[in-house]
Design an enzyme around this catalytic site. Structure first.
Site, short mmCIF file in Angstrom:
data_model
loop_
_atom_site.label_atom_id
_atom_site.label_comp_id
_atom_site.label_asym_id
_atom_site.label_seq_id
_atom_site.Cartn_x
_atom_site.Cartn_y
_atom_site.Cartn_z
CB ILE A 95 -0.94 0.01 1.22
CG1 ILE A 95 -1.87 -1.21 1.20
CG2 ILE A 95 -1.76 1.30 1.26
CD1 ILE A 95 -2.70 -1.35 2.45
N GLY A 96 1.91 1.22 0.79
CA GLY A 96 2.76 2.40 0.88
C GLY A 96 4.00 2.11 1.69
N GLY A 134 6.78 4.29 4.32
CA GLY A 134 7.11 5.52 5.02
C GLY A 134 8.43 5.42 5.73
N GLY A 181 8.13 2.22 8.26
CA GLY A 181 7.88 0.87 7.79
C GLY A 181 7.11 0.83 6.49
CB VAL A 226 1.46 -0.07 4.93
CG1 VAL A 226 0.06 -0.55 5.31
CG2 VAL A 226 2.01 0.87 6.00
CE LYS A 237 3.59 1.57 11.36
NZ LYS A 237 3.48 2.99 11.76
CG ASP A 285 4.57 12.91 11.85
OD1 ASP A 285 4.83 13.98 11.27
OD2 ASP A 285 4.83 11.80 11.35
#
Length: 605
Positions: free
Chosen positions: A256-257, A259, A262, A264, A277, A372
């Protein structure tokens, strides 16, 4: 040092403790007794939202004129259509309970689950939806037909953080108390009051400024963050093998993504879609952030905080609920050609994010500062409902009654530069108003869909020159002039350089956003009503170019109006959509689509 008025004590703010209540019902009219009892009890306590759980047996066969055919021998699209039709018919039968709730001005969600194990299905739904109160009927052949003493098995098997109310003949038969008493002192009547410095403040004082019903499903962190021996940690423990299997060995097509903390992956656990994650590394900082996120999310429940399903602690994996629409950042930029978010949804999202922050800031015994907050960490579900995630960088500050403000000294930089409190960058001091600054930037991005850098100057200049409309995101629709200007001014005030000039989240920000949200809700309802006059695309027959009268599925897997496709067969043996030869001319009625079309036509009358 800052004066006493610069930062208001967070532990002076009072938030109502709010429960998520579910009722286990079936098609029997005896379930009306359960619904009536729940309404009589919980409405008086200020709970204006219920969930109705209906557990139906797994479908093993599809009825046909020639008899029942096993699902393994039927095409997948036909099985799906039949299951949807069954679900629709059950939903219609349960509308009587929904109407009972509507007369008491209670919102209700009907949740259907397919399972042959009622106890396990209820247990999974309770964990997934953070239910802390469940109402069921006593075991009988008419209410729970599968086994005797099912109510006892349910009470014994569900997670200990959930209280079970067993109803018999319209009266409370027994209560299976949750373990909330081990982590807090709140009784189930919701009449508890908090004592602060010798004075007692009731929940009603808070609800006068912010309607309690707007905080649907709030559960007080004061209960859940108060650590004692034997306190309940509300998450499921997964093994590494389960994580690997759920993510197809961390397949790239499920990613999914990625960052800073970590990667995901979309995953499937026990027929529930989740997001895993996985930490990039096991160094000290990463481990601390992992433990922080696990501690916070496993002990907090709020409708606009990302839900934690479980974790694999040994390998640094967290399992969250899956958010179908990804991050707010992706949706504002219309990533992958996704449709833009309407202005009225953006107004609502601003309120949802602010309410979640207020919830965190009022945690007991330690306030939580997110640190954040940004669009990339605000996730959207299938209905564009927002939830804040990524609390690994958050800070817990002890609420000290002898202190005049809630401030924390931190010399290590945490967060994302454009959203970082300027006073934190200058002094190293963190407070709840650090999140208010980030909220201001997020509000300005909701208005403009522009990058965060230099966005304050952009909006300020536009307002000064009376040209706000030139910087608004035109893809969001026709922004209401006065309300949009008010939201822009609020965003700028939240993003003031000095903390003492930023508005108070509870007393100023939330009431303004609440009022703007009511305007947005009216427009959303009006838009939905207008759109209902246009039939959905899947109601249109590809041959007739009009709404189907008798939808049926042909051998090519597409749905047509029966008369239209039969007329087509008179001239061709190929598919109208693919132009490939059809294996047969057999047609299967699409009952689900037919029901949906009939319901749409009924609304149009």
């Amino acid at each position: 040092m800052e004066n006493d008025g610069m930062i208001k004590r967070v532990d002076e703010l009072v938030i109502p403790s709010y429960s998520v209540v579910a009722l286990a019902v079936n098609e029997s009219r005896k379930s009306e007794v359960i619904v009536k009892w729940a309404l009589d009890k919980f409405v008086s306590e200020g709970i204006l939202s219920l969930k109705l759980f209906f557990i139906r047996p797994k479908i093993l066969g599809i009825p046909t004129p020639m008899g029942t055919v096993p699902v393994s021998q039927v095409r997948e699209d036909i099985v799906i259509a039949y299951k949807k039709d069954v679900e629709l018919q059950i939903h219609k039968k349960l509308l009587i309970y929904k109407n009972m709730c509507s007369t008491r001005k209670v919102d209700v969600e009907i949740v259907q689950t397919e399972s042959d194990d009622i106890v396990d299905a209820l247990k999974q739904e309770i964990v997934k939806r953070n239910i802390d109160k469940l109402v069921i009927g006593t075991s009988s052949k008419r209410i729970f037909s599968r086994r005797r003493k099912l109510s006892s098995r349910i009470s014994e098997s569900i997670p200990s953080f959930c209280t079970v109310y067993v109803i018999s003949k319209g009266k409370l038969s027994s209560v299976g108390a949750s373990d909330s008493n081990t982590i807090g002192s709140f009784d189930i009547s919701f009449q508890t009051e908090w004592t602060h410095q010798g004075s007692i403040t009731s929940y009603s004082q808070f609800s006068s400024t912010i309607p309690m019903q707007r905080f649907e499903a709030l559960s007080s962190i004061n209960q859940t963050l108060h650590k004692k021996t034997g306190s309940v940690v509300q998450y499921e423990k997964f093994t590494w093998e389960e994580i690997t299997e759920a993510s197809c060995s961390f397949s790239e097509h499920l990613k999914i993504g990625k960052g800073g903390n970590g990667t995901v992956y979309k995953s499937s656990f026990h027929h529930t879609v989740g997001a895993v994650k996985v930490l990039h590394s096991q160094d000290v900082d990463r481990t601390r952030q992992f433990q922080q996120e696990l501690d916070v999310l496993s002990r907090t429940r709020h409708p606009h905080l990302l839900n934690l399903i479980g974790a694999c602690v040994d390998y640094g994996c967290l399992v969250y609920e899956y958010m179908e629409n990804g991050s707010l950042a992706d949706r504002l930029s219309c990533k992958n050609s996704t449709p833009p978010i309407a202005w009225y949804d953006r107004f609502r999202i601003a309120w949802e994010v602010a309410s979640a922050l207020l919830f965190l800031h009022n945690a007991k015994p330690k306030s939580i500062i997110h640190r954040d907050l940004k669009p990339a960490n605000i996730l959207l579900d299938r209905n564009l409902v927002s939830k804040i995630g990524d609390v690994g960088m958050s800070t817990m500050i002890q609420s000290n009654p002898s202190s005049t403000s809630t401030i924390y000294k931190d010399t290590s930089p945490v967060g994302t530069l454009c959203y970082m409190d300027p006073e934190y960058q200058r002094t190293g001091l963190v407070s709840p108003k650090s999140d208010v600054y980030a909220l201001g930037i997020v509000i300005l991005q909701l208005l403009t869909a522009r990058p965060a850098i230099a966005i304050i100057q952009l909006v300020e200049t536009a307002l000064e020159n009376d040209k706000l409309a030139t910087v608004l995101d035109r893809e969001a629709g026709d922004w209401p002039v006065n309300e949009t200007k008010e939201l822009a001014i609020l965003g700028l005030s939240c993003a003031e350089l000095r903390r003492k000039y930023r508005p108070d989240l509870k007393d100023v920000v939330i009431p303004i956003l609440e009022r703007l949200r009511s305007v947005a809700d009216e427009e959303a309802q009006r838009t939905i009503s207008m759109n209902r006059t246009t039939p959905p695309n899947h109601f249109i027959c590809p041959l007739l170019k009009d709404v189907m009268v008798d939808p049926c599925v042909a051998a090519d897997g597409y749905t047509y109006d029966r008369r239209a496709i039969k007329k087509w067969f008179e001239e061709s043996d190929c598919s109208p959509m693919t132009n490939l030869p059809l294996t047969s001319r057999y047609l299967t009625s699409n009952y689900t689509l037919f029901s949906a079309i009939m319901e749409w036509k009924f609304r149009m009358q």
